[in-house]
Scaffold this motif. Sequence first.
Motif, short mmCIF file in Angstrom:
data_model
loop_
_atom_site.label_atom_id
_atom_site.label_comp_id
_atom_site.label_asym_id
_atom_site.label_seq_id
_atom_site.Cartn_x
_atom_site.Cartn_y
_atom_site.Cartn_z
N ASP A 11 0.83 -1.20 0.00
CA ASP A 11 0.00 0.00 0.00
C ASP A 11 0.87 1.26 0.00
O ASP A 11 2.01 1.25 0.47
CB ASP A 11 -0.91 0.03 1.23
CG ASP A 11 -1.98 -1.05 1.18
OD1 ASP A 11 -2.44 -1.37 0.07
OD2 ASP A 11 -2.34 -1.58 2.25
N ASP A 12 0.28 2.34 -0.51
CA ASP A 12 0.99 3.63 -0.52
C ASP A 12 1.38 4.07 0.89
O ASP A 12 2.42 4.70 1.08
CB ASP A 12 0.13 4.70 -1.17
CG ASP A 12 0.03 4.53 -2.68
OD1 ASP A 12 0.96 3.98 -3.28
OD2 ASP A 12 -0.99 4.95 -3.25
N SER A 13 0.52 3.77 1.85
CA SER A 13 0.82 4.19 3.22
C SER A 13 2.09 3.54 3.75
O SER A 13 2.82 4.14 4.55
CB SER A 13 -0.36 3.84 4.14
OG SER A 13 -0.64 2.45 4.11
N THR A 14 2.38 2.33 3.28
CA THR A 14 3.60 1.64 3.68
C THR A 14 4.81 2.15 2.91
O THR A 14 5.88 2.38 3.49
CB THR A 14 3.46 0.12 3.46
OG1 THR A 14 2.36 -0.36 4.23
CG2 THR A 14 4.72 -0.62 3.87
N ILE A 15 4.65 2.33 1.60
CA ILE A 15 5.79 2.72 0.76
C ILE A 15 6.10 4.21 0.88
O ILE A 15 7.26 4.61 1.05
CB ILE A 15 5.50 2.39 -0.72
CG1 ILE A 15 5.14 0.92 -0.89
CG2 ILE A 15 6.72 2.73 -1.59
CD1 ILE A 15 4.65 0.57 -2.29
N TRP A 16 5.06 5.04 0.80
CA TRP A 16 5.26 6.49 0.67
C TRP A 16 4.71 7.28 1.86
O TRP A 16 4.81 8.51 1.86
CB TRP A 16 4.61 6.99 -0.62
CG TRP A 16 5.12 6.31 -1.84
CD1 TRP A 16 4.50 5.36 -2.59
CD2 TRP A 16 6.41 6.51 -2.44
NE1 TRP A 16 5.29 4.96 -3.62
CE2 TRP A 16 6.47 5.65 -3.57
CE3 TRP A 16 7.50 7.34 -2.16
CZ2 TRP A 16 7.60 5.58 -4.40
CZ3 TRP A 16 8.62 7.28 -2.99
CH2 TRP A 16 8.65 6.40 -4.09
N GLN A 17 4.11 6.60 2.81
CA GLN A 17 3.49 7.27 3.96
C GLN A 17 2.44 8.29 3.50
O GLN A 17 2.29 9.37 4.06
CB GLN A 17 4.55 7.97 4.85
CG GLN A 17 5.46 7.00 5.59
CD GLN A 17 6.48 6.34 4.67
OE1 GLN A 17 7.24 7.03 4.01
NE2 GLN A 17 6.53 5.02 4.64
N GLN A 18 1.73 7.93 2.43
CA GLN A 18 0.64 8.74 1.91
C GLN A 18 -0.53 7.81 1.62
O GLN A 18 -0.34 6.62 1.34
CB GLN A 18 1.04 9.48 0.63
CG GLN A 18 2.17 10.49 0.81
CD GLN A 18 2.45 11.25 -0.48
OE1 GLN A 18 1.55 11.54 -1.27
NE2 GLN A 18 3.71 11.58 -0.71
#
Length: 222
Positions: free
Chosen positions: A81-88
């Motif tokens: 997920d973006d929250s894991t990769i990019w913190q967004q």
Amino acid sequence: MSSPFAHLRRWIFLLCLLTLPAWSGWDFDKLVKLAQQRYGATAAKLVADTQQVLSASKTLAEAEKLKRVNEFFNRRLQFQDDSTIWQQTDYWATPLETLGKGAGDCEDFAIVKYFALKELGVSAEKLRMSYVKAKIGGSNSTVTQAHMVLTYYPSPDAEPLVLDNLITEIRPASRRPDLTPVFSFNSEGIFTGSGVQPSGSIDRLSRWKDVLLRMQSDGIAF
């Protein structure tokens, strides 16, 4: 003695040279260097492996290009997920960013496959990134979530094939009853329904426009 028209032709030719881009497609020399600088040796190797796969696939039939690209990225990239990769909550990554992290979400898989196939000579008119509602747990499920896949149209009015990061087998849309189309887009515009002509401009997709701009500075241009 040369005619005035000869001088005019020379000026037009020089003007065309100045206005043409210096290159198009994937600038792998630049991409490998940037991957090494930003993400390290593992990322640089993945970019180099991507170059090798694409180079070896250029003479394949179009159906084999789809298969090779789909299998390569599904095998070499992890889904996160973006929250894991990019913190967004929602970030659309460039191909370099996805390869650099070695991971992406559904949008990132679709984007990197799209530009890899364009690099192999597949026309943008045949490719669309398609937003769908995916049934979680099978076609009979009532639980859905937003999802993106890459779709390929052999001809403008043909049934599309679906390139998905969740199912590596490329299937026609009729064999993906778990997916309900919402809209699709490519570098030419936005499509609704089964229309063969864009119904809207990509100016409406700010994240897509942002990806295209960042890609050019990375070393991918079309």
